[in-house]
Motif scaffolding. Structure first.
Motif, PDB file in Angstrom:
ATOM      1  N   GLN A 181      29.878  28.196  30.835  1.00 57.79           N
ATOM      2  CA  GLN A 181      29.843  28.256  32.300  1.00 57.79           C
ATOM      3  C   GLN A 181      28.406  28.386  32.845  1.00 57.79           C
ATOM      4  O   GLN A 181      28.050  27.764  33.843  1.00 57.79           O
ATOM      5  CB  GLN A 181      30.653  29.493  32.693  1.00 57.79           C
ATOM      6  N   ILE A 182      27.596  29.169  32.150  1.00 57.46           N
ATOM      7  CA  ILE A 182      26.225  29.399  32.633  1.00 57.46           C
ATOM      8  C   ILE A 182      25.399  28.122  32.429  1.00 57.46           C
ATOM      9  O   ILE A 182      24.642  27.708  33.321  1.00 57.46           O
ATOM     10  CB  ILE A 182      25.584  30.613  31.919  1.00 57.46           C
ATOM     11  N   GLU A 183      25.584  27.461  31.283  1.00 56.47           N
ATOM     12  CA  GLU A 183      24.868  26.200  31.013  1.00 56.47           C
ATOM     13  C   GLU A 183      25.187  25.192  32.124  1.00 56.47           C
ATOM     14  O   GLU A 183      24.302  24.507  32.636  1.00 56.47           O
ATOM     15  CB  GLU A 183      25.288  25.611  29.659  1.00 56.47           C
ATOM     16  N   GLN A 184      26.471  25.104  32.497  1.00 59.46           N
ATOM     17  CA  GLN A 184      26.884  24.158  33.541  1.00 59.46           C
ATOM     18  C   GLN A 184      26.266  24.537  34.896  1.00 59.46           C
ATOM     19  O   GLN A 184      25.822  23.675  35.659  1.00 59.46           O
ATOM     20  CB  GLN A 184      28.420  24.134  33.642  1.00 59.46           C
ATOM     21  N   ALA A 185      26.210  25.828  35.164  1.00 59.06           N
ATOM     22  CA  ALA A 185      25.640  26.277  36.447  1.00 59.06           C
ATOM     23  C   ALA A 185      24.149  25.955  36.529  1.00 59.06           C
ATOM     24  O   ALA A 185      23.638  25.617  37.609  1.00 59.06           O
ATOM     25  CB  ALA A 185      25.879  27.773  36.617  1.00 59.06           C
ATOM     26  N   PHE A 186      23.438  26.023  35.392  1.00 57.11           N
ATOM     27  CA  PHE A 186      22.015  25.656  35.399  1.00 57.11           C
ATOM     28  C   PHE A 186      21.842  24.199  35.823  1.00 57.11           C
ATOM     29  O   PHE A 186      20.855  23.841  36.473  1.00 57.11           O
ATOM     30  CB  PHE A 186      21.391  25.861  34.017  1.00 57.11           C
ATOM     31  N   VAL A 187      22.817  23.356  35.452  1.00 53.17           N
ATOM     32  CA  VAL A 187      22.752  21.933  35.835  1.00 53.17           C
ATOM     33  C   VAL A 187      23.143  21.791  37.316  1.00 53.17           C
ATOM     34  O   VAL A 187      22.426  21.184  38.117  1.00 53.17           O
ATOM     35  CB  VAL A 187      23.708  21.093  34.948  1.00 53.17           C
ATOM     36  N   ASP A 188      24.266  22.383  37.678  1.00 47.68           N
ATOM     37  CA  ASP A 188      24.794  22.206  39.039  1.00 47.68           C
ATOM     38  C   ASP A 188      23.850  22.768  40.108  1.00 47.68           C
ATOM     39  O   ASP A 188      23.710  22.213  41.185  1.00 47.68           O
ATOM     40  CB  ASP A 188      26.150  22.902  39.176  1.00 47.68           C
ATOM     41  N   TYR A 189      23.246  23.919  39.801  1.00 45.79           N
ATOM     42  CA  TYR A 189      22.426  24.625  40.811  1.00 45.79           C
ATOM     43  C   TYR A 189      20.938  24.525  40.467  1.00 45.79           C
ATOM     44  O   TYR A 189      20.190  25.482  40.644  1.00 45.79           O
ATOM     45  CB  TYR A 189      22.896  26.078  40.924  1.00 45.79           C
ATOM     46  N   GLN A 190      20.530  23.358  39.979  1.00 42.47           N
ATOM     47  CA  GLN A 190      19.158  23.208  39.487  1.00 42.47           C
ATOM     48  C   GLN A 190      18.102  23.377  40.577  1.00 42.47           C
ATOM     49  O   GLN A 190      16.933  23.608  40.268  1.00 42.47           O
ATOM     50  CB  GLN A 190      18.987  21.854  38.786  1.00 42.47           C
ATOM     51  N   ASN A 191      18.478  23.281  41.843  1.00 45.33           N
ATOM     52  CA  ASN A 191      17.481  23.462  42.902  1.00 45.33           C
ATOM     53  C   ASN A 191      17.388  24.902  43.406  1.00 45.33           C
ATOM     54  O   ASN A 191      16.663  25.185  44.359  1.00 45.33           O
ATOM     55  CB  ASN A 191      17.776  22.522  44.067  1.00 45.33           C
ATOM     56  N   ALA A 192      18.114  25.794  42.764  1.00 49.39           N
ATOM     57  CA  ALA A 192      18.029  27.216  43.136  1.00 49.39           C
ATOM     58  C   ALA A 192      16.711  27.800  42.651  1.00 49.39           C
ATOM     59  O   ALA A 192      16.051  27.229  41.774  1.00 49.39           O
ATOM     60  CB  ALA A 192      19.195  27.975  42.504  1.00 49.39           C
ATOM     61  N   CYS A 193      16.344  28.977  43.206  1.00 48.41           N
ATOM     62  CA  CYS A 193      15.151  29.690  42.712  1.00 48.41           C
ATOM     63  C   CYS A 193      15.512  30.571  41.529  1.00 48.41           C
ATOM     64  O   CYS A 193      14.623  31.148  40.897  1.00 48.41           O
ATOM     65  CB  CYS A 193      14.608  30.638  43.760  1.00 48.41           C
ATOM     66  N   GLY A 194      16.800  30.748  41.299  1.00 50.95           N
ATOM     67  CA  GLY A 194      17.232  31.579  40.180  1.00 50.95           C
ATOM     68  C   GLY A 194      18.742  31.557  40.088  1.00 50.95           C
ATOM     69  O   GLY A 194      19.429  31.227  41.062  1.00 50.95           O
ATOM     70  N   LEU A 195      19.236  31.884  38.900  1.00 50.08           N
ATOM     71  CA  LEU A 195      20.682  31.965  38.690  1.00 50.08           C
ATOM     72  C   LEU A 195      21.016  33.417  38.346  1.00 50.08           C
ATOM     73  O   LEU A 195      20.443  33.985  37.415  1.00 50.08           O
ATOM     74  CB  LEU A 195      21.098  31.049  37.536  1.00 50.08           C
ATOM     75  N   LEU A 196      21.910  34.000  39.144  1.00 50.70           N
ATOM     76  CA  LEU A 196      22.317  35.396  38.914  1.00 50.70           C
ATOM     77  C   LEU A 196      23.638  35.383  38.167  1.00 50.70           C
ATOM     78  O   LEU A 196      24.578  34.685  38.562  1.00 50.70           O
ATOM     79  CB  LEU A 196      22.434  36.113  40.261  1.00 50.70           C
ATOM     80  N   VAL A 197      23.712  36.133  37.082  1.00 53.41           N
ATOM     81  CA  VAL A 197      24.965  36.181  36.308  1.00 53.41           C
ATOM     82  C   VAL A 197      25.574  37.567  36.445  1.00 53.41           C
ATOM     83  O   VAL A 197      24.918  38.584  36.254  1.00 53.41           O
ATOM     84  CB  VAL A 197      24.746  35.773  34.835  1.00 53.41           C
ATOM     85  N   ASP A 198      26.844  37.582  36.812  1.00 50.94           N
ATOM     86  CA  ASP A 198      27.552  38.828  37.133  1.00 50.94           C
ATOM     87  C   ASP A 198      28.906  38.791  36.420  1.00 50.94           C
ATOM     88  O   ASP A 198      29.340  37.742  35.915  1.00 50.94           O
ATOM     89  CB  ASP A 198      27.725  38.888  38.670  1.00 50.94           C
ATOM     90  N   ALA A 199      29.607  39.921  36.435  1.00 52.30           N
ATOM     91  CA  ALA A 199      30.924  40.007  35.798  1.00 52.30           C
ATOM     92  C   ALA A 199      31.979  39.312  36.653  1.00 52.30           C
ATOM     93  O   ALA A 199      31.893  39.318  37.891  1.00 52.30           O
ATOM     94  CB  ALA A 199      31.302  41.474  35.626  1.00 52.30           C
TER      95      ALA A 199
END
Ligand SMILES: O=C(O)c1ccccc1N[C@@H]1O[C@H](COP(=O)(O)O)[C@@H](O)[C@H]1O
Length: 209
Positions: free
Chosen positions: A110-128
């Protein structure tokens, strides 16, 4: 490397001051009316006035109406938007502000996919992940699901406190950590001692690197 610290869910001026005194790099204000930590734009404006240069004022939203985000932005000088719901990348980018996306982690990949989908973000926050709540649950998740390869800065959240943040940093090596419940005396009211202990732990473990 130093791990940055974001303290989220502040509602009181004295808590903003305590967080800044303790060395917070970012302050998060919650604009989600179902949260016990929600603030109004008027309250947020008062809190924002206490934030000095080089501390990032972050606004947290969960599946907001665009008009609501725009209205908050007109009143509160937010440096960064945090989207903690099911917002699309296009939606997150539509306000012309820097933004981060929160992912509630349930399964591998899921996190790998989010890095692709949200590639224009300044950061990816991972939460429970929680079936009933979007965040602020006080629960952590299986950090083994976090990949080594990170095309964006990774912000670790979920159930952090001074008791586990050092081991979280050693295991995950995040760009930043984000905490809400672990530094509270009750929902929306931070505890100055817990705040200071949390940030001291982060600095301690970063120094021993
Ligand atoms: O704090 C809330 O009430 C909240 C509500 C809806 C979405 C996110 C929320 N908070 C964020 O959740 C994480 C983890 O919080 P905790 O440390 O486990 O209490 C953090 O990013 C908060 O900013």
């Amino acid at each position: 490397m130093t791990t940055r610290v974001k303290i989220c869910g502040l509602t009181r001026p004295e808590d903003v001051e305590a967080a800044i005194r303790a060395g917070a790099d970012a302050i998060g204000l919650v604009f989600f009316d179902k949260s016990p930590r929600a603030v109004s734009a008027e309250q947020a404006k008062q809190l924002a006035a206490r934030i000095p240069a080089f501390v990032t004022l972050t606004g947290l939203f969960v599946n907001p109406e665009p008009a609501f985000v725009k209205q908050v932005l007109e009143q509160v000088p937010l440096d960064l938007l945090q989207f903690h719901g099911d917002e699309t990348p296009e939606f997150c980018a539509s306000f012309g502000r820097r933004w981060i996306k929160a992912i509630r982690v349930q399964e591998a990949g899921q996190i790998e996919q989010a890095f692709v989908d949200y590639q224009n973000a300044c950061g990816l926050l991972v939460d429970a992940w929680d079936p009933d709540r979007y965040g602020g649950t006080g629960h952590s998740f299986n950090w083994q699901l976090i990949p080594e390869q990170r095309p964006l800065p990774l912000i670790l959240a979920g159930g952090l406190s001074s008791a586990n943040v050092a081991s979280a940093i050693e295991q995950v090596r995040p760009w930043a950590v984000d905490v809400s419940g672990g530094v509270e005396q009750s929902k929306g009211r931070k505890d100055a001692t817990k705040l200071s202990e949390f940030i001291k732990e982060v600095h301690r473990v970063c120094k021993t690197d």
